[in-house]
Design a protein around this motif. Sequence first.
Motif, PDB file in Angstrom:
ATOM      1  N   UNK A  62      -4.166   6.695  38.623  1.00  0.00           N
ATOM      2  CA  UNK A  62      -3.602   5.475  38.038  1.00  0.00           C
ATOM      3  C   UNK A  62      -2.439   4.916  38.847  1.00  0.00           C
ATOM      4  N   UNK A  63      -1.566   5.774  39.347  1.00  0.00           N
ATOM      5  CA  UNK A  63      -0.387   5.304  40.073  1.00  0.00           C
ATOM      6  C   UNK A  63      -0.759   4.483  41.303  1.00  0.00           C
ATOM      7  N   UNK A  64      -1.907   4.780  41.892  1.00  0.00           N
ATOM      8  CA  UNK A  64      -2.344   4.046  43.071  1.00  0.00           C
ATOM      9  C   UNK A  64      -3.030   2.733  42.716  1.00  0.00           C
ATOM     10  N   UNK A  65      -3.213   2.489  41.434  1.00  0.00           N
ATOM     11  CA  UNK A  65      -3.806   1.225  40.974  1.00  0.00           C
ATOM     12  C   UNK A  65      -2.793   0.352  40.226  1.00  0.00           C
ATOM     13  N   UNK A  66      -1.551   0.756  40.266  1.00  0.00           N
ATOM     14  CA  UNK A  66      -0.501   0.047  39.536  1.00  0.00           C
ATOM     15  C   UNK A  66      -0.366  -1.400  39.979  1.00  0.00           C
ATOM     16  N   UNK A  67      -0.622  -1.658  41.265  1.00  0.00           N
ATOM     17  CA  UNK A  67      -0.463  -3.015  41.796  1.00  0.00           C
ATOM     18  C   UNK A  67      -1.460  -4.004  41.191  1.00  0.00           C
TER      19      UNK A  67
END
Length: 257
Positions: free
Chosen positions: A210-215
């Motif tokens: 999820x953190x890598x899709x925050x953008x």
Amino acid sequence: MYGLEGRRAVVTGAAYGIGLAIASRLVKEGCAVALWDIDAASLEAARADLARQGALVTTHLVDVSDLGQTSRALDATISDWGAAPDIFVNNAGIGQVASILDATPEDFERTMQVNVRGTFNCCHLVAPLMCDRGNGNIVNVASWFGKSGRPMSLAYCASKFAIIGMTQSMGLDLAKTGVRVNAVCPGTIADTRMREQADEAALSKGLLPAADREHLIPLGRLGKPEDVARVVAFLVSEEAGYMTGQSINVTGGLWMN
């Protein structure tokens, strides 16, 4: 504050994450809260933390997919309070990262049993009590995955679509009794056990956590359990007194409809 002082609330899946945040917010609103969960150690830790804040908190170990356990937990909760709940939040849930190609029948069945049958069991038992009294609020925790099919989420999507349908049907059926039924649909929420498990499963399948899709989230951050809890507090208050059968997105703009 929403004027919930003196109300009695049950929150399922309340030992951590979104459930604990909802319970904590309802405590701050002045509610007596019963925490239901299957994790005994986390349940006791949650109870102790809320009790230190001066909250009136009880706990019950229960698997909501089991109607007998759920019935006994509700009876015990009513005995604790001497009255039926005013508020019931169906938050308990599980999920798997799996498509039709790799989802097992056993995992699919367990997801439906906990997420769908668990919600049914609780509503089946508590709704008649609220109807007899002529008031009450039920909030079901669905998901934005219940509004749009998502990849690698077959069982989870199916269960959350079902919960939204149940919310709409119950909202219609119970409207004339004074009982309101609504749902919240969280987006990508950090600091939950389900999020941790989903990220581990995603990484094992070569997918991004999820953190890598925050953008991709318009508001620029992952959600927090407290973001969901604030909406639940609103929905069970008289501020939302003309709302029933609704499924409210809490997604940071990731999903709109």
